[in-house]
Motif scaffolding. Structure first.
Motif, PDB file in Angstrom:
ATOM      1  N   PHE A 370      14.519  37.793 -16.445  1.00 42.07           N
ATOM      2  CA  PHE A 370      15.242  39.004 -16.066  1.00 42.07           C
ATOM      3  C   PHE A 370      14.303  39.925 -15.285  1.00 42.07           C
ATOM      4  CE2 PHE A 370      17.755  37.269 -19.403  1.00 42.07           C
ATOM      5  CZ  PHE A 370      19.046  37.779 -19.278  1.00 42.07           C
ATOM      6  N   LEU A 371      14.807  40.505 -14.197  1.00 42.34           N
ATOM      7  CA  LEU A 371      13.976  41.355 -13.332  1.00 42.34           C
ATOM      8  C   LEU A 371      14.722  42.636 -12.992  1.00 42.34           C
ATOM      9  CD1 LEU A 371      11.985  40.265 -10.169  1.00 42.34           C
ATOM     10  CD2 LEU A 371      13.540  42.213 -10.068  1.00 42.34           C
ATOM     11  N   VAL A 372      14.060  43.768 -13.224  1.00 46.36           N
ATOM     12  CA  VAL A 372      14.573  45.074 -12.799  1.00 46.36           C
ATOM     13  C   VAL A 372      13.615  45.611 -11.738  1.00 46.36           C
ATOM     14  CG1 VAL A 372      15.174  47.419 -13.490  1.00 46.36           C
ATOM     15  CG2 VAL A 372      15.485  45.529 -15.114  1.00 46.36           C
ATOM     16  N   PRO A 373      14.068  45.804 -10.476  1.00 46.73           N
ATOM     17  CA  PRO A 373      13.182  46.405  -9.472  1.00 46.73           C
ATOM     18  C   PRO A 373      12.946  47.876  -9.813  1.00 46.73           C
ATOM     19  CG  PRO A 373      15.136  45.400  -8.451  1.00 46.73           C
ATOM     20  CD  PRO A 373      15.392  45.497  -9.919  1.00 46.73           C
ATOM     21  N   ILE A 374      11.685  48.296  -9.804  1.00 48.72           N
ATOM     22  CA  ILE A 374      11.353  49.689 -10.101  1.00 48.72           C
ATOM     23  C   ILE A 374      10.316  50.189  -9.101  1.00 48.72           C
ATOM     24  CG2 ILE A 374      11.893  49.575 -12.567  1.00 48.72           C
ATOM     25  CD1 ILE A 374       8.887  49.203 -13.107  1.00 48.72           C
ATOM     26  N   ALA A 375      10.147  51.488  -9.044  1.00 49.18           N
ATOM     27  CA  ALA A 375       9.165  52.078  -8.134  1.00 49.18           C
ATOM     28  C   ALA A 375       7.753  51.701  -8.582  1.00 49.18           C
ATOM     29  CB  ALA A 375       9.314  53.591  -8.116  1.00 49.18           C
ATOM     30  N   PRO A 376       6.860  51.396  -7.635  1.00 51.68           N
ATOM     31  CA  PRO A 376       5.465  51.149  -8.018  1.00 51.68           C
ATOM     32  C   PRO A 376       4.810  52.444  -8.477  1.00 51.68           C
ATOM     33  CG  PRO A 376       5.674  51.185  -5.626  1.00 51.68           C
ATOM     34  CD  PRO A 376       7.067  51.279  -6.180  1.00 51.68           C
ATOM     35  N   GLY A 377       3.853  52.305  -9.373  1.00 46.78           N
ATOM     36  CA  GLY A 377       3.051  53.463  -9.775  1.00 46.78           C
ATOM     37  C   GLY A 377       3.670  54.352 -10.825  1.00 46.78           C
ATOM     38  N   ILE A 378       4.874  54.022 -11.323  1.00 44.19           N
ATOM     39  CA  ILE A 378       5.474  54.887 -12.337  1.00 44.19           C
ATOM     40  C   ILE A 378       4.940  54.528 -13.728  1.00 44.19           C
ATOM     41  CG2 ILE A 378       7.571  55.361 -11.001  1.00 44.19           C
ATOM     42  CD1 ILE A 378       9.043  53.315 -12.679  1.00 44.19           C
ATOM     43  N   GLU A 379       5.209  55.403 -14.670  1.00 43.19           N
ATOM     44  CA  GLU A 379       4.722  55.225 -16.049  1.00 43.19           C
ATOM     45  C   GLU A 379       5.268  53.925 -16.636  1.00 43.19           C
ATOM     46  OE1 GLU A 379       4.749  57.734 -20.272  1.00 43.19           O
ATOM     47  OE2 GLU A 379       6.340  58.047 -18.798  1.00 43.19           O
ATOM     48  N   ASP A 380       4.421  53.241 -17.371  1.00 44.93           N
ATOM     49  CA  ASP A 380       4.803  51.981 -18.015  1.00 44.93           C
ATOM     50  C   ASP A 380       4.341  52.020 -19.462  1.00 44.93           C
ATOM     51  OD1 ASP A 380       5.198  49.360 -18.840  1.00 44.93           O
ATOM     52  OD2 ASP A 380       3.543  48.543 -17.649  1.00 44.93           O
ATOM     53  N   THR A 381       5.299  52.061 -20.381  1.00 51.15           N
ATOM     54  CA  THR A 381       4.962  52.062 -21.813  1.00 51.15           C
ATOM     55  C   THR A 381       5.826  51.028 -22.529  1.00 51.15           C
ATOM     56  OG1 THR A 381       6.654  53.693 -22.406  1.00 51.15           O
ATOM     57  CG2 THR A 381       4.492  54.556 -21.731  1.00 51.15           C
ATOM     58  N   GLU A 382       5.417  50.638 -23.712  1.00 47.81           N
ATOM     59  CA  GLU A 382       6.204  49.696 -24.507  1.00 47.81           C
ATOM     60  C   GLU A 382       7.571  50.293 -24.848  1.00 47.81           C
ATOM     61  OE1 GLU A 382       5.752  46.537 -25.241  1.00 47.81           O
ATOM     62  OE2 GLU A 382       3.905  46.615 -24.055  1.00 47.81           O
ATOM     63  N   GLU A 383       7.602  51.615 -25.059  1.00 50.34           N
ATOM     64  CA  GLU A 383       8.867  52.267 -25.387  1.00 50.34           C
ATOM     65  C   GLU A 383       9.849  52.177 -24.226  1.00 50.34           C
ATOM     66  OE1 GLU A 383       5.782  53.461 -28.045  1.00 50.34           O
ATOM     67  OE2 GLU A 383       5.849  53.633 -25.850  1.00 50.34           O
ATOM     68  N   LEU A 384       9.345  52.380 -22.988  1.00 53.47           N
ATOM     69  CA  LEU A 384      10.205  52.278 -21.808  1.00 53.47           C
ATOM     70  C   LEU A 384      10.682  50.841 -21.604  1.00 53.47           C
ATOM     71  CD1 LEU A 384       8.339  54.677 -19.372  1.00 53.47           C
ATOM     72  CD2 LEU A 384      10.761  54.842 -19.978  1.00 53.47           C
ATOM     73  N   ARG A 385       9.794  49.896 -21.811  1.00 56.46           N
ATOM     74  CA  ARG A 385      10.184  48.488 -21.673  1.00 56.46           C
ATOM     75  C   ARG A 385      11.297  48.152 -22.652  1.00 56.46           C
ATOM     76  NH1 ARG A 385       4.768  44.770 -20.562  1.00 56.46           N
ATOM     77  NH2 ARG A 385       3.606  46.295 -19.322  1.00 56.46           N
ATOM     78  N   GLU A 386      11.178  48.629 -23.887  1.00 62.23           N
ATOM     79  CA  GLU A 386      12.190  48.363 -24.909  1.00 62.23           C
ATOM     80  C   GLU A 386      13.518  49.042 -24.549  1.00 62.23           C
ATOM     81  OE1 GLU A 386      13.489  46.375 -28.260  1.00 62.23           O
ATOM     82  OE2 GLU A 386      11.539  46.227 -27.252  1.00 62.23           O
ATOM     83  N   GLU A 387      13.428  50.272 -24.065  1.00 60.45           N
ATOM     84  CA  GLU A 387      14.635  51.008 -23.678  1.00 60.45           C
ATOM     85  C   GLU A 387      15.396  50.251 -22.584  1.00 60.45           C
ATOM     86  OE1 GLU A 387      15.783  55.106 -21.254  1.00 60.45           O
ATOM     87  OE2 GLU A 387      13.831  54.982 -22.277  1.00 60.45           O
ATOM     88  N   TYR A 388      14.660  49.752 -21.595  1.00 52.25           N
ATOM     89  CA  TYR A 388      15.321  49.075 -20.478  1.00 52.25           C
ATOM     90  C   TYR A 388      15.755  47.659 -20.839  1.00 52.25           C
ATOM     91  CZ  TYR A 388      15.154  52.940 -17.371  1.00 52.25           C
ATOM     92  OH  TYR A 388      15.408  54.165 -16.807  1.00 52.25           O
ATOM     93  N   PHE A 389      15.066  47.046 -21.757  1.00 52.42           N
ATOM     94  CA  PHE A 389      15.542  45.754 -22.268  1.00 52.42           C
ATOM     95  C   PHE A 389      16.908  45.939 -22.914  1.00 52.42           C
ATOM     96  CE2 PHE A 389      16.069  42.854 -25.863  1.00 52.42           C
ATOM     97  CZ  PHE A 389      16.048  41.634 -25.188  1.00 52.42           C
ATOM     98  N   ASN A 390      17.029  46.965 -23.740  1.00 48.43           N
ATOM     99  CA  ASN A 390      18.306  47.211 -24.413  1.00 48.43           C
ATOM    100  C   ASN A 390      19.404  47.553 -23.411  1.00 48.43           C
ATOM    101  OD1 ASN A 390      17.288  46.735 -27.007  1.00 48.43           O
ATOM    102  ND2 ASN A 390      16.556  48.843 -27.217  1.00 48.43           N
ATOM    103  N   LYS A 391      19.031  48.324 -22.368  1.00 54.45           N
ATOM    104  CA  LYS A 391      20.020  48.691 -21.347  1.00 54.45           C
ATOM    105  C   LYS A 391      20.596  47.464 -20.652  1.00 54.45           C
ATOM    106  CE  LYS A 391      18.955  53.367 -19.736  1.00 54.45           C
ATOM    107  NZ  LYS A 391      18.897  54.254 -18.571  1.00 54.45           N
ATOM    108  N   ILE A 392      19.704  46.615 -20.145  1.00 55.68           N
ATOM    109  CA  ILE A 392      20.208  45.489 -19.351  1.00 55.68           C
ATOM    110  C   ILE A 392      20.852  44.415 -20.234  1.00 55.68           C
ATOM    111  CG2 ILE A 392      18.607  45.919 -17.450  1.00 55.68           C
ATOM    112  CD1 ILE A 392      17.010  43.459 -18.363  1.00 55.68           C
ATOM    113  N   MET A 393      20.352  44.227 -21.451  1.00 58.46           N
ATOM    114  CA  MET A 393      20.946  43.200 -22.310  1.00 58.46           C
ATOM    115  C   MET A 393      22.336  43.614 -22.801  1.00 58.46           C
ATOM    116  SD  MET A 393      19.008  40.659 -22.097  1.00 58.46           S
ATOM    117  CE  MET A 393      19.906  39.613 -23.223  1.00 58.46           C
ATOM    118  N   THR A 394      22.518  44.909 -23.054  1.00 56.88           N
ATOM    119  CA  THR A 394      23.844  45.391 -23.446  1.00 56.88           C
ATOM    120  C   THR A 394      24.836  45.144 -22.319  1.00 56.88           C
ATOM    121  OG1 THR A 394      22.887  47.086 -24.877  1.00 56.88           O
ATOM    122  CG2 THR A 394      25.171  47.420 -24.150  1.00 56.88           C
ATOM    123  N   ARG A 395      24.437  45.460 -21.103  1.00 60.15           N
ATOM    124  CA  ARG A 395      25.313  45.220 -19.941  1.00 60.15           C
ATOM    125  C   ARG A 395      25.505  43.725 -19.704  1.00 60.15           C
ATOM    126  NH1 ARG A 395      22.408  48.443 -15.604  1.00 60.15           N
ATOM    127  NH2 ARG A 395      23.416  46.933 -14.223  1.00 60.15           N
TER     128      ARG A 395
END
Length: 485
Positions: A370-395
Motif C-alpha cells: 500500500f502506498l500513500v503519496p505524501i509531501a517530502p520533508g514532513i513530520e514522520d512519527t509512528e502515531e501518524l503512520r498508524e493513523e493513516y494505516f487506519n484511514k486507508i484500511m477502513t476505506r
C-alpha cells in the motif's frame, strides 16, 4: 585506456552505468551501504511473503530491451515477463471501478462508455502522446543534459508549444468525465509533479501506459535488479554491500579516493548513483556545486508512506494494481505540492502481486503493498503512520466490501524517516526531482561535477529524471560522458 571506477550505490542507474563501464574495459567496483542490492528496488521476504520495497510498475518495456540489447542480451535471458490484463483498476467513490485493459481497443471501449465520443477523443490524445513518446525516447532522453541545444531538433521544434502548456490543460480541454480525467492525469501525479505544472509534452506517459501496457516480472520487480547484477558480475564488476561512504577525497580539484567504512581506497573516477544532495555532503564545502538554497528551491517529487502487509486469505475485488481515487484528486495534489502537509483524505495505491504471481505469497494467502503519496520533508512519527494505516484500511474495506484487518499476519511500514536513513534521500523523497519545465533536461543537476574533475553523478535527481526507465538511461548517459573524458 582502462580506468578504475568506483560506483556509489546499487540502484538501477548505478548498475546500468557499472555494466556499460565494465563493457568498455574498465575496472568497476560498486559500493552499497545497505546489506542488499537494488537501492529503492530492494526486496525482502517475511513469513513466506515476498515484497518489492519500491518500484512495482513495469512500464516502457522497450527501454529495458534496449538496455539489455546493448550487451547482446534480452530481458528474457534474466527474467520472465507477463503482460497484465487488466493493467490496473481504478476505484472511485462508492466502489465503482474502471479497468484499464491490455490493449488500446479495450481502453477505447471504456472511454466510449464513460463519455460521448470518448474513444474518438482518446485516439486523438494518444496519437499525440505516441508522437511525443517517439521523440522523447529517440531524440531527447538519451541526451546528457549538457546544453539547451539538445532540445532543438526538427521534431521538437514542432512540439515547442507543448513545453509551455500543461498536462492538466490538455486533459481538461479534451475530456468532460472526472473519472477519465483522473486516469489520464495519474501517471504524472504519482510519478513526479502536479499535472498543472507538468509540461504537456510529458503526456507521452499516457502512451507508455495505454499503448505499451503494464507488465510484471515473475517473482517481483527485484528480479530485474537480480538480472542486472548477474550481467554486471559477468562483465567483471565487483560488488560490495555494507560499504558506507564516509567521504570523497579531493586533491587539486580532482576526485582521488573514497573513505569506505573508515578505510581509504583510490580510484581514477568516482561515480555516485546515491542521492545527489547527500553525495555533495561527502565533499568539503568548497567542492560542492549546489548550495542549500539551490536544493530548497527545487520542486521534489513525493515521498511515500508504504505498508507491506501479509494476509492469511485471498482478497476479493482487487487486481494486481489498484488505484483508489475515491477522494478529491486536486486536494491531495495541493497537500503534496502547494501547502505541504499530511493529506486530510489521501488517494492511495495498492498492489497484490500474488493475484498473478503465486510465488510471492504462501498458498491461500495474499501479499499487499500500500502506498500513500505524501509531501517530502514532513513530520514522520509512528502515531501518524498508524493513523493513516487506519484511514486507508477502513476505506479499503468499505470500497472492496470485505473485512481484512483481522486477517493481517504481517505488517511493516516505511516512510520519510526510512527514506532518509536507508537511502540518504533528500527530505525523504521517494521519486527524485519533479519534471517541471524549469527542471527538465539541461536545467537538472549535472551528470558531471563542475567543480571536481573525475566526479560524476547518475540517478533520479539528474538527467533525464525520475522513474526506473529514466534511471537505466541515466546510467548509459553518464558512462558515455566518462568515456569521453
Amino acid at each position: 585506456m582502462s580506468k578504475s571506477i568506483a560506483v556509489i550505490g546499487s540502484g538501477f542507474s548505478s548498475l546500468a552505468a557499472a555494466c556499460y563501464l565494465a563493457q568498455n574495459g574498465n575496472r568497476v567496483e560498486i559500493f552499497e551501504k545497505n546489506d542488499s542490492l537494488g537501492g529503492r528496488a530492494r526486496r525482502f521476504k517475511e513469513k513466506g511473503f515476498t515484497f518489492d520495497m519500491g518500484p512495482s510498475w513495469y512500464w516502457m518495456p522497450d527501454v529495458f530491451e534496449r538496455f539489455f540489447g546493448d550487451f547482446d542480451k534480452k530481458p528474457s535471458d534474466y527474467y520472465e515477463l507477463e503482460k497484465l490484463d487488466p493493467g490496473y483498476q481504478v476505484v472511485f467513490e462508492g466502489g465503482e471501478t474502471i479497468e484499464i485493459g491490455d490493449s488500446l481497443d479495450k481502453i477505447y471501449k471504456i472511454f466510449d462508455k464513460e463519455e460521448e465520443n470518448g474513444a474518438r477523443k482518446l485516439k486523438k490524445f494518444i496519437e499525440n502522446a505516441r508522437s511525443n513518446y517517439d521523440i522523447a525516447i529517440k531524440d531527447l532522453v538519451y541526451k546528457p543534459g549538457v546544453s539547451p541545444l539538445e532540445l532543438v531538433t526538427p521534431k521538437t521544434i514542432t512540439k515547442l508549444g507543448e513545453f509551455f502548456s500543461t498536462v492538466d490543460k490538455d486533459v481538461e480541454k479534451e475530456f468532460k468525465s472526472e473519472k477519465l480525467k483522473q486516469i489520464l492525469k495519474f501517471p504524472v501525479l504519482f510519478l513526479g509533479a502536479k499535472p498543472s505544472e507538468t509540461p504537456s509534452f510529458y503526456n507521452f506517459m499516457n502512451y507508455a501506459d495505454f499503448g505499451l501496457g503494464t507488465w510484471h516480472p515473475k517473482g517481483g520487480f527485484h528480479e530485474v535488479i537480480a538480472g542486472m547484477v548477474k550481467l554486471a558480475k559477468s562483465l567483471g564488476v565487483k560488488v560490495n554491500t555494507n560499504a558506507n561512504i564516509d567521504k570523497i577525497i579531493v586533491e587539486n580539484k580532482t576526485a582521488k579516493a573514497l573513505e569506505i567504512n573508515g578505510e581509504l581506497k583510490s580510484f581514477d573516477v568516482i561515480l555516485s548513483g546515491a542521492d545527489y544532495h547527500h553525495t555533495e555532503t561527502l565533499l568539503e564545502q568548497k567542492h560542492r556545486q549546489y548550495s542549500k538554497a539551490y536544493w530548497d528551491k527545487k520542486v521534489f517529487a513525493p515521498s511515500s508512506l508504504l505498508f507491506y502487509i501479509g494476509f492469511d486469505r485471498k482478497l476479493d475485488n482487487v487486481k494486481h494494481h489498484n488505484l483508489f481515487f475515491d477522494v478529491d484528486f486536486n486536494e491531495h495534489a495541493k497537500d503534496i505540492y502547494t501547502t505541504p502537509k499530511w493529506p486530510e483524505e489521501p488517494l492511495f495505491y495498492a498492489n497484490f502481486t500474488s493475484k498473478t504471481d503465486p510465488s510471492t505469497a504462501p498458498e491461500g494467502h495474499e501479499n499487499g503493498f500500500f502506498l500513500v503519496p505524501i509531501a517530502p520533508g514532513i513530520e514522520d512519527t509512528e502515531e501518524l503512520r498508524e493513523e493513516y494505516f487506519n484511514k486507508i484500511m477502513t476505506r479499503f474495506e468499505s470500497l472492496t466490501e470485505q473485512k481484512v484487518q483481522k486477517n493481517i499476519i504481517f505488517r511493516k511500514s516505511f516512510c520519510v524517516n526510512d527514506f532518509k536513513e536507508d537511502y540518504n534521500s533528500y527530505k525523504g523523497n521517494a521519486y527524485g526531482m519533479a519534471n517541471t519545465l524549469l527542471q527538465t533536461a539541461f536545467l537538472r543537476p549535472k551528470l558531471k561535477s563542475k567543480k571536481v574533475n573525475n566526479l560524476y553523478f547518475t540517478g533520479q535527481l539528474t538527467v533525464p529524471g525520475p522513474g526506473v526507465p529514466p534511471a537505466l538511461i541515466s546510467g548509459k548517459l553518464v558512462s558515455e560522458l566518462i568515456e569521453k573524458n
